[in-house]
Design a protein around this motif. Structure first.
Motif, PDB file in Angstrom:
ATOM      1  N   MET A   1       0.826  -1.214   0.000  1.00 30.53           N
ATOM      2  CA  MET A   1       0.000   0.000   0.000  1.00 30.53           C
ATOM      3  C   MET A   1       0.859   1.261   0.000  1.00 30.53           C
ATOM      4  N   ARG A   2       2.103   1.127   0.562  1.00 32.74           N
ATOM      5  CA  ARG A   2       2.974   2.319   0.606  1.00 32.74           C
ATOM      6  C   ARG A   2       3.278   2.830  -0.795  1.00 32.74           C
ATOM      7  N   SER A   3       3.512   1.872  -1.693  1.00 34.10           N
ATOM      8  CA  SER A   3       3.843   2.295  -3.072  1.00 34.10           C
ATOM      9  C   SER A   3       2.633   2.973  -3.723  1.00 34.10           C
ATOM     10  N   ILE A   4       1.428   2.495  -3.386  1.00 30.13           N
ATOM     11  CA  ILE A   4       0.221   3.123  -3.934  1.00 30.13           C
ATOM     12  C   ILE A   4       0.107   4.558  -3.426  1.00 30.13           C
ATOM     13  N   MET A   5       0.404   4.730  -2.121  1.00 30.03           N
ATOM     14  CA  MET A   5       0.354   6.084  -1.533  1.00 30.03           C
ATOM     15  C   MET A   5       1.363   6.994  -2.247  1.00 30.03           C
ATOM     16  N   ARG A   6       2.535   6.399  -2.526  1.00 32.02           N
ATOM     17  CA  ARG A   6       3.584   7.194  -3.198  1.00 32.02           C
ATOM     18  C   ARG A   6       3.092   7.630  -4.587  1.00 32.02           C
ATOM     19  N   LYS A   7       2.425   6.692  -5.269  1.00 32.64           N
ATOM     20  CA  LYS A   7       1.887   7.020  -6.605  1.00 32.64           C
ATOM     21  C   LYS A   7       0.839   8.126  -6.486  1.00 32.64           C
ATOM     22  N   GLN A   8      -0.041   7.951  -5.495  1.00 29.08           N
ATOM     23  CA  GLN A   8      -1.108   8.947  -5.310  1.00 29.08           C
ATOM     24  C   GLN A   8      -0.509  10.315  -5.013  1.00 29.08           C
ATOM     25  N   PHE A   9       0.530  10.303  -4.189  1.00 29.73           N
ATOM     26  CA  PHE A   9       1.179  11.569  -3.847  1.00 29.73           C
ATOM     27  C   PHE A   9       1.825  12.174  -5.097  1.00 29.73           C
ATOM     28  N   ALA A  10       2.400  11.297  -5.941  1.00 28.55           N
ATOM     29  CA  ALA A  10       3.027  11.788  -7.180  1.00 28.55           C
ATOM     30  C   ALA A  10       2.007  12.529  -8.043  1.00 28.55           C
ATOM     31  N   VAL A  11       0.759  12.053  -8.007  1.00 32.46           N
ATOM     32  CA  VAL A  11      -0.280  12.709  -8.813  1.00 32.46           C
ATOM     33  C   VAL A  11      -0.725  14.015  -8.156  1.00 32.46           C
ATOM     34  N   GLN A  12      -0.870  13.968  -6.832  1.00 36.38           N
ATOM     35  CA  GLN A  12      -1.526  15.096  -6.152  1.00 36.38           C
ATOM     36  C   GLN A  12      -0.580  16.195  -5.688  1.00 36.38           C
ATOM     37  N   TYR A  13       0.723  15.896  -5.573  1.00 36.88           N
ATOM     38  CA  TYR A  13       1.588  16.845  -4.853  1.00 36.88           C
ATOM     39  C   TYR A  13       1.638  18.203  -5.542  1.00 36.88           C
ATOM     40  N   ARG A  14       1.500  18.189  -6.880  1.00 40.03           N
ATOM     41  CA  ARG A  14       1.547  19.448  -7.621  1.00 40.03           C
ATOM     42  C   ARG A  14       0.367  20.343  -7.218  1.00 40.03           C
ATOM     43  N   ASP A  15      -0.806  19.729  -7.070  1.00 43.66           N
ATOM     44  CA  ASP A  15      -1.985  20.507  -6.700  1.00 43.66           C
ATOM     45  C   ASP A  15      -1.896  21.015  -5.256  1.00 43.66           C
ATOM     46  N   TRP A  16      -1.334  20.161  -4.391  1.00 41.84           N
ATOM     47  CA  TRP A  16      -1.178  20.603  -3.000  1.00 41.84           C
ATOM     48  C   TRP A  16      -0.177  21.751  -2.910  1.00 41.84           C
ATOM     49  N   CYS A  17       0.915  21.655  -3.680  1.00 48.03           N
ATOM     50  CA  CYS A  17       1.907  22.740  -3.686  1.00 48.03           C
ATOM     51  C   CYS A  17       1.248  24.031  -4.164  1.00 48.03           C
ATOM     52  N   ALA A  18       0.438  23.896  -5.237  1.00 50.02           N
ATOM     53  CA  ALA A  18      -0.244  25.079  -5.778  1.00 50.02           C
ATOM     54  C   ALA A  18      -1.180  25.665  -4.725  1.00 50.02           C
ATOM     55  N   GLN A  19      -1.856  24.776  -4.001  1.00 50.64           N
ATOM     56  CA  GLN A  19      -2.801  25.232  -2.979  1.00 50.64           C
ATOM     57  C   GLN A  19      -2.070  25.997  -1.870  1.00 50.64           C
ATOM     58  N   LEU A  20      -0.934  25.439  -1.412  1.00 61.39           N
ATOM     59  CA  LEU A  20      -0.166  26.117  -0.372  1.00 61.39           C
ATOM     60  C   LEU A  20       0.352  27.457  -0.884  1.00 61.39           C
ATOM     61  N   ALA A  21       0.768  27.471  -2.158  1.00 59.51           N
ATOM     62  CA  ALA A  21       1.266  28.723  -2.738  1.00 59.51           C
ATOM     63  C   ALA A  21       0.148  29.765  -2.795  1.00 59.51           C
ATOM     64  N   PHE A  22      -1.063  29.328  -3.176  1.00 57.10           N
ATOM     65  CA  PHE A  22      -2.215  30.247  -3.217  1.00 57.10           C
ATOM     66  C   PHE A  22      -2.493  30.808  -1.817  1.00 57.10           C
ATOM     67  N   MET A  23      -2.439  29.887  -0.843  1.00 54.98           N
ATOM     68  CA  MET A  23      -2.708  30.330   0.542  1.00 54.98           C
ATOM     69  C   MET A  23      -1.677  31.365   0.984  1.00 54.98           C
ATOM     70  N   ALA A  24      -0.401  31.067   0.697  1.00 58.82           N
ATOM     71  CA  ALA A  24       0.673  31.993   1.094  1.00 58.82           C
ATOM     72  C   ALA A  24       0.499  33.332   0.369  1.00 58.82           C
ATOM     73  N   GLY A  25       0.140  33.237  -0.928  1.00 61.50           N
ATOM     74  CA  GLY A  25      -0.065  34.463  -1.712  1.00 61.50           C
ATOM     75  C   GLY A  25      -1.217  35.293  -1.145  1.00 61.50           C
ATOM     76  N   ALA A  26      -2.325  34.602  -0.835  1.00 58.05           N
ATOM     77  CA  ALA A  26      -3.490  35.304  -0.282  1.00 58.05           C
ATOM     78  C   ALA A  26      -3.143  35.926   1.064  1.00 58.05           C
ATOM     79  N   TRP A  27      -2.375  35.193   1.839  1.00 57.70           N
ATOM     80  CA  TRP A  27      -1.956  35.698   3.152  1.00 57.70           C
ATOM     81  C   TRP A  27      -1.108  36.962   2.969  1.00 57.70           C
ATOM     82  N   ALA A  28      -0.172  36.912   2.020  1.00 59.35           N
ATOM     83  CA  ALA A  28       0.698  38.072   1.771  1.00 59.35           C
ATOM     84  C   ALA A  28      -0.136  39.274   1.317  1.00 59.35           C
TER      85      ALA A  28
END
Lengths: 238, 353
Positions: A1-28
């Protein structure tokens, strides 16, 4: 299951990074806006009313991103690449929950940073908007609930296609625009139509104790998750 | 030898039957071509074979194990869909991001091959899918399929949008990879002419049913194009299934597929006789059959007389000669019987378009 999580993270991490960047931008932007208001108005009270407005904006962005999650895209992409539906569901929920928790933690950091900045630059100001602190403490379960709802709506979109767009849009508008308006009207204009609906809603909420509502909420969460599983179990790639 | 097997596959979309009773067995180490008109059910069949879509009826197995929701079986399969039809799911991704995700999901991903193909196709990794041309999107599908390293690699309309040069290069790449790894490829396409040298077997799908699954060479040997005056061609191909028809003025050209009985005829009498039968059927078929039988008898007798008997080296006896003549006559009768069988097949063949 760990490898599946890694795959899922590989798909989603870009969107999460974008989300954090949006939050930081909005905060600024919130911090800058607060500073501009403070400098322009020259009125400590007016600026103080803004309180931790930057963290509130960042929180709003986070909620928006969670509700606008990409279940449809992720499902199609990952099933096409050889994931089973069961693997998708488990890993998707797990990674989304971890991502929401991380985003909630990040929001807490932004909130703390803004409070520190406020204390330094505007020592006479109010520390925070009333109620935001406690809301922040409940942010992770709140985000999880919103996430479950969002995945459920995504599953409906997968199952029923464009026919579900309008009901989903109406639900979204009711939740995020009409809902707050009703609650505000209940306090400020209790005799208006929205005010009456708001008061009735608050009375209904007060009818049962908090624990009963917690049980109802838990049942709702489980039902949503179960229906989502049922829909995605034999869902085809669209 | 691995096998991907479908038994009794049916698929219904909103009351419309898209696939009906599909029985199919794909063996490892072959290149299959899946041919069919638009809406024949090609993509649906391929997606059911790879568990991307659930079948309404029937089952799909890989080496005896069900494919549906089975990660062990799915590891061996890669279905590179037409990404142009999945624009909603990939449009926000760049080529680099998509390939990174594909690499994470394919257990046998060949990064070296992916890099080489990206260079060769001139793909811009930073470009989002939304800004790629149709051909470029097809190229990304091809890179994904080839680099996946999956034992059974399935490509859906991979040459759609590719120019002639890129298509030729694609066929070469498939053949090179097939020669190197022995992987199985299943390719759905409309462009039959270019790919006839690529496919070892062709599967023709029509209205959700498999019309034919056959070795490409054998199929080509059974196919004939008959052209000439309309009435003569019609007479010559009467009783045969016509697959393609072209009319120019009073001339008619038809493509016919001879049945297995005719193939037996071709093996027995030679392609010349078959061609004669097709050309002159209805008029002189008995002359052809009897004539060929007579030639066969004479040939058998001559073989005995000039080759076999001298080999007996003086130990010839009348009774032995009689036996050889009898054998030659037997061969002739056998040829005659197969001729009658072939003619019967031609006569009763079904004509369909």
């Amino acid at each position: 299951m760990r490898s599946i999580m890694r795959k899922q993270f590989a798909v989603q991490y870009r969107d999460w990074c974008a989300q954090l960047a949006f939050m930081a931008g909005a905060w600024a932007v919130g911090i800058l806006g607060h500073g501009i208001v403070h400098a322009a108005v020259k009125n400590l009270d007016a600026a103080a009313e803004a309180g931790t407005i930057a963290a509130v904006i960042a929180g709003g962005i986070l909620l928006f991103c969670v509700t606008m999650n990409q279940t449809v895209s992720y499902f199609n992409l990952e099933i096409t690449l050889g994931l089973t539906r069961k693997q998708f569901l488990i890993s998707y929920y797990a990674v989304c929950a971890a991502g929401s928790a991380a985003a909630g933690g990040f929001l807490g950091l932004l909130y703390a940073a803004e409070r520190a900045l406020n204390r330094f630059f505007y020592p006479g100001c109010f520390d925070a908007l009333p109620g935001f602190g406690p809301a922040l403490r409940w942010s992770v379960p709140l985000y999880l609930l919103v996430l479950l709802c969002a995945v459920f709506l995504g599953a409906l979109r997968l199952r029923f296609g464009k026919r579900m767009q309008i009901p989903i849009w109406v639900t979204w508008m009711v939740c995020w625009i009409v809902g707050p308006k009703i609650l505000t009207a209940a306090k400020e204009q209790p005799h208006s139509v929205f005010g009456r609906i708001g008061r009735a809603l608050l009375q209904a909420l007060a009818w049962f104790p908090a624990k009963a509502w917690a049980v109802v909420l838990a049942a709702l969460v489980i039902s949503l998750a179960a229906v989502t599983c049922l829909i995605l179990r034999r869902q085809q790639v669209t | 030898m691995s096998r991907l097997t479908a038994r009794g596959i049916g698929k219904t979309y909103g009351g419309k039957q898209v696939l009906q009773g599909i029985d199919l067995e794909l063996e490892s180490g072959k290149i299959y071509g899946l041919l069919g008109r638009n809406g024949a059910g090609k993509t649906t069949l391929l997606s059911v074979l790879t568990a991307q879509n659930p079948a309404t009826a029937g089952s799909v197995t890989f080496d005896g194990e069900p494919v549906w929701e089975n990660p062990r079986a799915l590891e061996h399969l890669c279905f590179a869909r037409d990404l142009g039809q999945m624009s909603g799911s990939v449009s926000g991704l760049t080529v680099r991001e998509y390939l990174r995700i594909a690499a994470a999901y394919c257990p046998r991903w060949d990064a070296g091959m992916a890099a080489r193909l990206i260079r060769e196709f001139g793909l811009e990794l930073k470009k989002p899918f939304a800004r790629l041309s149709r051909g470029m999107v097809s190229m990304v599908s091809i890179v994904t399929a080839l680099a996946s390293g999956a034992e059974f690699t399935i490509l859906d309309e991979p040459v759609a949008g590719l120019d002639v040069v890129a298509r030729e290069r694609f066929y070469t790449l498939i053949l090179d990879e097939f020669a190197r790894s022995g992987r199985t490829f299943v390719i759905s396409t409309h462009i039959i002419e270019e790919s006839e040298n690529l496919f070892e077997e062709v599967i023709i799908l029509d209205q959700g049913r498999i019309l034919l699954k056959e070795n490409t060479q054998a199929l080509l040997e059974r196919c004939f194009h008959v052209s000439g005056r309309e009435d003569e061609v019609a007479r010559a191909t009467a009783g045969l299934r016509v697959f393609h028809e072209e009319r120019v003025g009073r001339s008619l050209g038809v493509t016919v597929l001879l049945s297995a009985g005719i193939l037996l005829l071709a093996a027995s009498f030679g392609l010349l006789d078959s061609a004669l039968l097709v050309r002159w059927q209805g008029r002189i078929q008995w002359i052809v059959v009897l004539g060929t039988a007579a030639v066969a008898m004479l040939a058998g007798f001559a073989l005995c007389w000039f080759v076999y008997l001298p080999c007996l080296d003086g130990r010839l006896s009348v009774s032995m000669t009689g036996l050889q003549i009898l054998a030659a006559a037997g061969a002739g009768v056998l040829y005659l019987a197969s001729g009658i069988l072939a003619w019967t097949t031609v006569r009763n063949a079904e004509v369909r378009f």
